[in-house]
Write a protein that holds these residues in place. Structure first.
Motif, PDB file in Angstrom:
ATOM      1  N   PRO A  56      35.763  43.799  36.468  1.00  0.00           N
ATOM      2  CA  PRO A  56      36.510  43.871  35.195  1.00  0.00           C
ATOM      3  C   PRO A  56      36.572  45.264  34.576  1.00  0.00           C
ATOM      4  O   PRO A  56      37.410  45.513  33.695  1.00  0.00           O
ATOM      5  CB  PRO A  56      35.734  42.896  34.294  1.00  0.00           C
ATOM      6  N   PRO A  80      41.451  43.219  35.006  1.00  0.00           N
ATOM      7  CA  PRO A  80      40.976  41.935  34.470  1.00  0.00           C
ATOM      8  C   PRO A  80      40.902  40.855  35.548  1.00  0.00           C
ATOM      9  O   PRO A  80      41.751  40.773  36.426  1.00  0.00           O
ATOM     10  CB  PRO A  80      42.028  41.587  33.407  1.00  0.00           C
ATOM     11  N   VAL A  81      39.838  40.037  35.474  1.00  0.00           N
ATOM     12  CA  VAL A  81      39.655  38.903  36.384  1.00  0.00           C
ATOM     13  C   VAL A  81      39.190  37.710  35.548  1.00  0.00           C
ATOM     14  O   VAL A  81      38.099  37.744  34.975  1.00  0.00           O
ATOM     15  CB  VAL A  81      38.599  39.218  37.475  1.00  0.00           C
ATOM     16  N   ASN A  82      40.021  36.656  35.468  1.00  0.00           N
ATOM     17  CA  ASN A  82      39.632  35.485  34.691  1.00  0.00           C
ATOM     18  C   ASN A  82      38.785  34.535  35.531  1.00  0.00           C
ATOM     19  O   ASN A  82      38.492  34.800  36.699  1.00  0.00           O
ATOM     20  CB  ASN A  82      40.866  34.769  34.124  1.00  0.00           C
ATOM     21  N   ASP A  83      38.376  33.382  34.936  1.00  0.00           N
ATOM     22  CA  ASP A  83      37.488  32.451  35.633  1.00  0.00           C
ATOM     23  C   ASP A  83      38.127  31.882  36.892  1.00  0.00           C
ATOM     24  O   ASP A  83      37.455  31.673  37.912  1.00  0.00           O
ATOM     25  CB  ASP A  83      37.087  31.306  34.697  1.00  0.00           C
ATOM     26  N   VAL A  84      39.426  31.618  36.839  1.00  0.00           N
ATOM     27  CA  VAL A  84      40.112  31.059  38.009  1.00  0.00           C
ATOM     28  C   VAL A  84      40.110  32.056  39.154  1.00  0.00           C
ATOM     29  O   VAL A  84      39.782  31.722  40.301  1.00  0.00           O
ATOM     30  CB  VAL A  84      41.552  30.640  37.655  1.00  0.00           C
ATOM     31  N   TRP A  85      40.458  33.308  38.853  1.00  0.00           N
ATOM     32  CA  TRP A  85      40.445  34.336  39.902  1.00  0.00           C
ATOM     33  C   TRP A  85      39.027  34.587  40.415  1.00  0.00           C
ATOM     34  O   TRP A  85      38.818  34.836  41.604  1.00  0.00           O
ATOM     35  CB  TRP A  85      41.056  35.638  39.394  1.00  0.00           C
ATOM     36  N   SER A  86      38.044  34.507  39.527  1.00  0.00           N
ATOM     37  CA  SER A  86      36.661  34.680  39.974  1.00  0.00           C
ATOM     38  C   SER A  86      36.292  33.616  40.999  1.00  0.00           C
ATOM     39  O   SER A  86      35.689  33.906  42.044  1.00  0.00           O
ATOM     40  CB  SER A  86      35.696  34.611  38.789  1.00  0.00           C
ATOM     41  N   ASP A  96      44.239  44.819  42.050  1.00  0.00           N
ATOM     42  CA  ASP A  96      44.552  43.553  41.396  1.00  0.00           C
ATOM     43  C   ASP A  96      43.810  42.435  42.109  1.00  0.00           C
ATOM     44  O   ASP A  96      43.478  42.553  43.299  1.00  0.00           O
ATOM     45  CB  ASP A  96      46.061  43.299  41.409  1.00  0.00           C
TER      46      ASP A  96
END
Length: 442
Positions: A48, A52-58, A108
């Protein structure tokens, strides 16, 4: 194949330098898999800073290697039975080297996800072909111990990534995660170079009627082993292996058992250790996660080493049954970490870690022993692949269930999966420790 089926033991053979070499060259995929899983958990805490990396991408990025292993294992296991073990055994590490190095340049989450899918595909291909080659070259009385070392290589890779990643994280540099992920290309490149000159499996050559090539390889690498004419005569009485044979007769039993036992082991393993720092915080252990995490990693490595002795000295069936039971109880105790003292929870976590690592040595031993030569690579690939898709789902869901349910229900579900593995093993697990790789053909 049943637990009580009498099978012929292989004649005694000596362990040669070539047997050790072919095993050592197969360490690569297991080390790369462990390193990829160990590094991504730490990298996700640093990425991050770059984008940006949200919970879904994590969840997707954490499970991407596992998804790739699913596709690579199933696809390349079939290719290995059809076109030979050696070709895929070489090419998969070309893919791992290139995709690992390319992680340094991502900007990304989508690109990182794709690259890690490719790494997983290469690892999955090697999971199908590597243990198959080792099993088909190594004498029966040494096979279990040498195959078990492959899982230790995974543990070494994971542990190395944890400590290197912790060091990189402490440096506080914005691009440290890039160096961490891309560094996986270094050992992969070394493995690729060392694999040059690896011979084809003579057992596979025999199934294709290429007896002259098989005799030449046996004469050069296995002077005291494998009666080519006897295996060829027996194979002539059998129909060629087809993928659908994995879902018929005794192969179906092996496919079902192998898929269930492997999933029951690796779903809790990967879910817990992909997000170990988060789980430790959820349990109230160690605000920075390092001391407890370091101790758990030491027990992970010790368990893998002790597991080598257990695989060599005990049968496959009792080992898988008892370890499932111990792990289920230990993880159930850990699940109440929020409401129990540290002196109860941490020892239970250490027991779970130690036994899980020891038991996981069977992951590389059992599958190639379950299937005959004509569908062995396909069977190993299918069992590996199915286990990884289950692991990918578990790894993707773990951060979501932690947020929605909390730590206790999440870990109790994983303990329940281990209990299912124990029950299925009691009902279906065969004893394969003394089998020759030609028993289904002679």
């Amino acid at each position: 194949m049943s637990a009580s089926s009498p099978r012929t033991a292989a004649p005694p053979e000596r362990l040669s330098r070539f047997h050790l070499r072919i095993t050592a060259l197969t360490f690569g995929a297991n080390f790369s898999d462990g390193y990829a899983l160990g590094s991504i958990g730490i990298a996700l805490t640093l990425i991050p800073q770059s984008f940006p990396v949200n919970d879904v991408w994590s969840g997707l990025i954490a499970s991407s290697v596992l998804i790739g292993i699913f596709v690579g294992s199933i696809t390349c296991g079939w290719l290995g039975d059809r076109f030979g073990r050696r070709l895929v055994y070489m090419l998969d590490f070309v893919l791992i080297v290139v995709a690992s190095a390319a992680q340094f340049f991502v900007h990304d989450p989508g690109t990182l996800f794709v690259l890690r899918l490719l790494i997983g595909f290469g690892v999955g291909a090697d999971y199908a072909l590597g243990p198959t080659l080792v099993a088909e070259f190594v004498p029966a009385r040494f096979r279990g111990g040498l195959l078990a070392t492959l899982t230790v290589a995974w543990t070494v890779g994971y542990t190395a990534a944890y400590f290197i990643g912790t060091w990189v994280s402490a440096l506080g540099t914005g691009d440290g995660w890039r160096w961490l992920l891309a560094s996986g290309a270094i050992p992969a490149a070394a493995v690729l170079v060392l694999r040059l000159g690896t011979p084809e499996s003579p057992r596979w050559l025999i199934t294709k009627g290429r007896l002259t090539e098989a005799r030449a390889i046996v004469a050069k690498f296995l002077p005291e082993g494998l009666d080519v004419d006897a295996v060829a005569a027996a194979h002539a009485r059998r129909t060629p292996g087809r993928y659908r044979d994995l879902f018929r007769g005794k192969n179906l039993r092996s496919t079902v058992f192998g898929s269930v036992f492997y999933n029951a082991q690796v779903i809790p393993y990967f879910a817990v250790y992909s997000f170990l720092p988060i789980i430790l915080l959820s349990l109230g252990m160690d605000a920075d996660g390092f001391a407890a995490g370091a101790l758990l990693n030491v027990f992970l490595l010790l368990g893998g080493l002790v597991g080598l002795w257990l695989v060599a000295k005990t049968g496959r069936r009792p080992l898988i049954i008892w370890t499932f039971g111990i792990m289920a109880v230990a993880l159930a105790v850990v699940s109440f970490g929020e409401h129990a003292p540290l002196w109860v929870v941490l020892p239970a976590f250490l027991v779970f870690t130690f036994v899980m690592s020891a038991s996981s040595n069977l992951d590389q031993v059992y599958p190639p022993e379950l299937f005959p030569t004509n569908v062995r690579a396909a069977g190993v690939g299918l069992v590996n692949g199915v286990s990884r898709i289950g692991s990918a789902v578990g790894t993707f869901l773990l951060p979501l269930t932690l947020g929605a349910w909390g730590i206790t229900p999440t870990l109790l579900v994983l303990a329940g999966i281990l209990a299912i593995g124990m029950v299925v093993s009691i009902l279906m697990a065969p004893e394969t420790s003394h089998l020759s790789m030609d028993d289904d053909e002679l």
